[in-house]
Design an enzyme around this catalytic site. Sequence first.
Site, mmCIF file in Angstrom:
data_model
loop_
_atom_site.group_PDB
_atom_site.id
_atom_site.type_symbol
_atom_site.label_atom_id
_atom_site.label_comp_id
_atom_site.label_asym_id
_atom_site.label_seq_id
_atom_site.Cartn_x
_atom_site.Cartn_y
_atom_site.Cartn_z
ATOM 1 N N LYS A 173 0.870 -1.172 0.000
ATOM 2 C CA LYS A 173 0.000 0.000 0.000
ATOM 3 C C LYS A 173 0.917 1.236 0.000
ATOM 4 O O LYS A 173 1.427 1.652 1.042
ATOM 5 C CB LYS A 173 -0.889 -0.028 1.240
ATOM 6 N N GLU A 176 -0.803 7.611 -0.800
ATOM 7 C CA GLU A 176 -1.756 8.151 -1.779
ATOM 8 C C GLU A 176 -1.163 9.354 -2.512
ATOM 9 O O GLU A 176 -1.680 9.754 -3.561
ATOM 10 C CB GLU A 176 -3.071 8.542 -1.091
ATOM 11 N N GLY A 226 6.303 5.196 8.277
ATOM 12 C CA GLY A 226 5.491 6.414 8.262
ATOM 13 C C GLY A 226 5.572 7.112 9.595
ATOM 14 O O GLY A 226 6.559 6.961 10.337
ATOM 15 N N GLU A 229 2.469 8.418 14.863
ATOM 16 C CA GLU A 229 1.043 8.382 15.200
ATOM 17 C C GLU A 229 0.333 7.218 14.470
ATOM 18 O O GLU A 229 -0.373 6.415 15.091
ATOM 19 C CB GLU A 229 0.439 9.722 14.777
ATOM 20 N N GLY A 231 1.835 4.706 13.011
ATOM 21 C CA GLY A 231 2.531 3.473 13.404
ATOM 22 C C GLY A 231 1.883 2.828 14.623
ATOM 23 O O GLY A 231 1.751 1.600 14.696
ATOM 24 N N GLU A 248 8.994 1.539 11.009
ATOM 25 C CA GLU A 248 10.056 2.536 10.801
ATOM 26 C C GLU A 248 9.365 3.895 10.890
ATOM 27 O O GLU A 248 8.589 4.256 10.007
ATOM 28 C CB GLU A 248 10.687 2.371 9.415
ATOM 29 N N CYS A 282 13.075 11.204 7.595
ATOM 30 C CA CYS A 282 13.078 10.706 8.972
ATOM 31 C C CYS A 282 14.446 10.882 9.625
ATOM 32 O O CYS A 282 14.556 11.053 10.831
ATOM 33 C CB CYS A 282 12.684 9.229 8.968
ATOM 34 N N GLU A 380 9.216 16.404 15.532
ATOM 35 C CA GLU A 380 9.591 16.264 14.124
ATOM 36 C C GLU A 380 8.824 17.296 13.296
ATOM 37 O O GLU A 380 7.600 17.260 13.234
ATOM 38 C CB GLU A 380 9.249 14.848 13.644
#
Length: 484
Positions: A173, A176, A226, A229, A231, A248, A282, A380
């Site tokens: 996936k 988007e 990603g 939150e 995750g 990750e 990241c 972040e």
Amino acid sequence: MGKHWINGSFVRGATRDFFTTVSPAHDTTVSEYALGSADDVHQAVKAARKAFDTGPWPRMTGRERANILIDIGHRIRAQCDELAHLETLESGKPITQAIDEINATVDLWHYAATLARHTSGEAYNHLGENKIGLVMREPAGVVGLITPWNFPLLIISQKLPYALAVGCTAVVKPSELTPGTTLKLATIAHESGVPPGVINVVTGFGDPVGKSLSEHADLDVISFTGSTEVGRQVAAAAGKNLKRCSLELGGKNPHIVFADADLDAAVDPVVFGVYFNMGECCNSGSRLLLEESIAEEFTQRVLELAAKVPVGDPLSPEVKVGAIINEAQLNKINQYVESGEHSGARLRLGGQQIPTLNGRFFEPTIFDQATPDMPIAREEIFGPVLSIITFKSTEEAINIANDTNYGLSAGVWTTNVDTAFEMSRNIRAGTIWINCFMEGHPELPFGGYNDSGLGRELGRFSTDEFTELKTIQLHTGIHTGSWL
Ligand code: NAD
């Protein structure tokens, strides 16, 4: 495109609805994709399950799988220009960087091919006379792979070839915002001989596509890259039906410069470390920790170099900083800049959106006089914003470095080997770069402590995520001994 890739061909989604991607740098439509649903995910998992349970892929020799992975790498290289162009249009990243990433991707597929032949178990020959213990590694099964928008092809290639190498099948996936190169990858793999159902790609939004994938009971492993939150949501879904989960996630990485460092060598990596990929990275070295005695001198040098960073149309080969991915991300960056000013940090460079005809661009920005408690120094931002903090001792540098919820990576600049090791041992992060920053090699594991994630990708340990261990105990010769 407008279709998912399921069971070896493009198929329409159950809803027949579409969504489009927009170039962040040009504000123009790039492509049209199928708006995935839970039903599409189910069809993809079904195809992957069948390919795993009865198909040839898990039953091939490691050599056969390795040869296909090597061929995929070659085909990616042959289509580098087309892939890089699409990556730049959908993500806003500079074209020269996109080309570098495609080449790095080739290396990931080729390294993973070696693991197809080398992943093995263990044999125990000391358990007693006529006894042998075998520990076998088997493919874990069907894996769900969910990826973000900042390094679309690179990040799927940190997962997919490693899962394929050991015989797993996959449902992917992509984000988007950037699904284009992942769909192309599926067709490349098909041309290289990956059988139908082994790789499936469902396009669409986190909810319902990512959500129903992470909740799907017929999956054996879920691997997510990603935000922290999302995750947590993926881990909670995986926990509900006890499937293995690797994550990750985000980072707020300290880049630490000691007074004894080679300052000439450190300036460029510090600037690169924070502005690479527009700071949407990241691993971004977004906290610069400077030893007090060199702080002002080094800050000046960083300011001078940062002011020269070419920002603009990412299709131009001279540009090093392209466009911010979307309006939401731009707003987030603006809010952090406001927060920095309000909390008492000093704005030394940038701080503004760059007005252009189209697209979203943000100036390379630097705050000094930041303190570890400020949001700009601990959260972040995911944008081109550097926060400078000073320290007086090694102990203080370690404390500041560890004073966030994250623990992905850190950079240390010093010519003293004792300092280098003291920092490396005490910073709680998955990767420590000493006198370099953001280098990567497929051989070396990558992942985070704390809120930066769970598990490791890359390197030979990466196949641990995608294999099950099976113990076989074998008695040879005449069976001796009895219970009764
Ligand atoms: P995101 O968490 O918003 O989305 C990541 C993926 O998850 C996307 O495909 C999205 O559609 C999907 N998703 C969204 N909601 C979901 C849900 N409820 N269930 C399942 N999937 C869902 O992250 P992003 O904005 O695409 O990427 C930026 C983040 O990724 C940053 O925090 C960055 O630090 C992190 N990141 C980490 C690494 C790493 O290796 N540690 C690498 C790149 C990016």
